[in-house]
Design a protein around this motif. Structure first.
Motif, short mmCIF file in Angstrom:
data_model
loop_
_atom_site.label_atom_id
_atom_site.label_comp_id
_atom_site.label_asym_id
_atom_site.label_seq_id
_atom_site.Cartn_x
_atom_site.Cartn_y
_atom_site.Cartn_z
N PHE A 192 7.07 -1.90 -13.20
CA PHE A 192 6.12 -1.66 -12.12
C PHE A 192 6.40 -2.73 -11.08
N GLU A 193 6.89 -2.31 -9.90
CA GLU A 193 7.25 -3.30 -8.88
C GLU A 193 7.03 -2.74 -7.49
N GLY A 194 7.02 -3.64 -6.53
CA GLY A 194 6.86 -3.21 -5.16
C GLY A 194 6.35 -4.33 -4.28
N SER A 195 5.65 -3.92 -3.22
CA SER A 195 5.12 -4.90 -2.28
C SER A 195 3.69 -4.54 -1.90
N ILE A 196 2.90 -5.57 -1.75
CA ILE A 196 1.50 -5.42 -1.33
C ILE A 196 1.41 -5.83 0.13
N SER A 197 0.76 -4.99 0.91
CA SER A 197 0.54 -5.27 2.32
C SER A 197 -0.95 -5.21 2.61
N LEU A 198 -1.42 -6.17 3.38
CA LEU A 198 -2.82 -6.16 3.79
C LEU A 198 -3.05 -5.37 5.08
N ASP A 199 -1.96 -4.82 5.64
CA ASP A 199 -2.08 -4.03 6.87
C ASP A 199 -3.05 -2.86 6.67
N ASN A 200 -3.80 -2.54 7.71
CA ASN A 200 -4.73 -1.40 7.72
C ASN A 200 -5.76 -1.49 6.60
N ASN A 201 -6.21 -2.70 6.29
CA ASN A 201 -7.20 -2.93 5.24
C ASN A 201 -6.71 -2.53 3.85
N GLY A 202 -5.40 -2.58 3.64
CA GLY A 202 -4.82 -2.27 2.33
C GLY A 202 -4.80 -3.49 1.45
N GLY A 203 -4.06 -3.37 0.34
CA GLY A 203 -3.91 -4.55 -0.50
C GLY A 203 -3.80 -4.29 -1.99
N PHE A 204 -3.42 -3.07 -2.42
CA PHE A 204 -3.26 -2.86 -3.85
C PHE A 204 -2.20 -1.81 -4.17
N LYS A 234 -3.38 -10.73 -0.76
CA LYS A 234 -2.34 -11.37 0.04
C LYS A 234 -1.10 -10.48 0.04
N ASN A 235 -0.29 -10.64 1.09
CA ASN A 235 0.98 -9.94 1.17
C ASN A 235 1.91 -10.57 0.13
N GLU A 236 2.48 -9.74 -0.74
CA GLU A 236 3.38 -10.28 -1.75
C GLU A 236 4.20 -9.17 -2.40
N ARG A 237 5.34 -9.58 -2.94
CA ARG A 237 6.15 -8.69 -3.77
C ARG A 237 5.73 -8.93 -5.21
N PHE A 238 5.90 -7.92 -6.06
CA PHE A 238 5.51 -8.06 -7.45
C PHE A 238 6.46 -7.31 -8.37
N LYS A 239 6.48 -7.76 -9.63
CA LYS A 239 7.30 -7.08 -10.64
C LYS A 239 6.72 -7.39 -12.02
N LEU A 240 6.38 -6.33 -12.73
CA LEU A 240 5.82 -6.44 -14.07
C LEU A 240 6.63 -5.56 -15.01
N LEU A 241 7.21 -6.17 -16.06
CA LEU A 241 7.92 -5.42 -17.10
C LEU A 241 6.96 -5.16 -18.25
N ILE A 242 6.98 -3.94 -18.78
CA ILE A 242 6.09 -3.57 -19.87
C ILE A 242 6.95 -3.09 -21.04
N ASP A 243 6.75 -3.70 -22.20
CA ASP A 243 7.47 -3.30 -23.40
C ASP A 243 6.64 -2.31 -24.22
N LYS A 244 5.38 -2.66 -24.49
CA LYS A 244 4.51 -1.72 -25.19
C LYS A 244 3.05 -2.09 -24.98
N ILE A 245 2.22 -1.07 -25.23
CA ILE A 245 0.76 -1.21 -25.15
C ILE A 245 0.25 -0.64 -26.47
N GLU A 246 -0.58 -1.42 -27.17
CA GLU A 246 -1.06 -0.95 -28.47
C GLU A 246 -2.50 -1.34 -28.72
#
Length: 178
Positions: free
Chosen positions: A59-71, A164-176
């Motif tokens: 799960f990766e990408g970028s967060i922008s606060l433009d236009n009242n965004g942010g998630f 805040k404006n930021e790039r993100f990256k989350l690796l997921i192996d498993k959920i239990e």
């Protein structure tokens, strides 16, 4: 008789092993994982979800606060799963040092989710989340209803929105469930 019932309940709870909600691997079918970005409200954030060569969910990408965004959020609806014999959800993840939100729903049609926050370290982590500590939230606001106490779940998700404006990256192996 009362003690026998208590012993049986304790034995059945102790004998329950972990139950996988999702186990990522190179052949995992991730078609049901869905990205929801703030563009649904006019924002400009952009998240993606896929598998890396090792078979981890990314799960990766970028967060922008433009236009009242942010998630950005990725969620996974699945068949209703009983959780009565489990007390926690365990995430096997590797993040980027940022704070994320983990979300569950007992019914995927609920307008709100039960949430908790966790911070990643940059290394592989096993994060244990007590299910009954997850509280109800809608659009970033805590609702005035009790913490999670349902007998089943049918959706999990991850959200990033640190204001805040930021790039993100989350690796997921498993959920239990445990």
């Amino acid at each position: 008789m009362k003690y026998l019932i208590v012993i049986l309940v304790l034995f059945s709870t102790m004998s329950m092993g972990a139950q996988l909600i999702f186990d990522f691997n190179p052949n995992a079918d991730i078609k049901k994982w869905v990205i929801v970005d703030d563009v649904v409200m006019g924002g400009a954030s952009a998240g993606t979800f896929g598998l890396n060569p090792d078979g981890h969910g990314v799960f990766e990408g970028s967060i922008s606060l433009d236009n009242n965004g942010g998630f950005s959020m990725v969620k996974y609806p699945f068949e209703r799963t009983p959780i009565l014999n489990y007390t926690k959800i365990v995430l096997h993840i590797k993040g980027d040092g940022k704070r994320y939100q983990f979300r569950i729903k007992s019914t995927s049609q609920d307008y709100y989710a039960y949430i908790t926050f966790f911070t990643t370290s940059g290394d592989w982590q096993e994060i244990e989340i007590p299910i009954n500590d997850m509280y109800p939230s809608f659009r970033g606001r805590r609702l005035d209803i009790p913490n999670f106490s349902k007998h089943y779940i049918e959706e999990v998700g991850f959200l990033i929105g640190n204001k805040k404006n930021e790039r993100f990256k989350l690796l997921i192996d498993k959920i239990e469930l445990r």
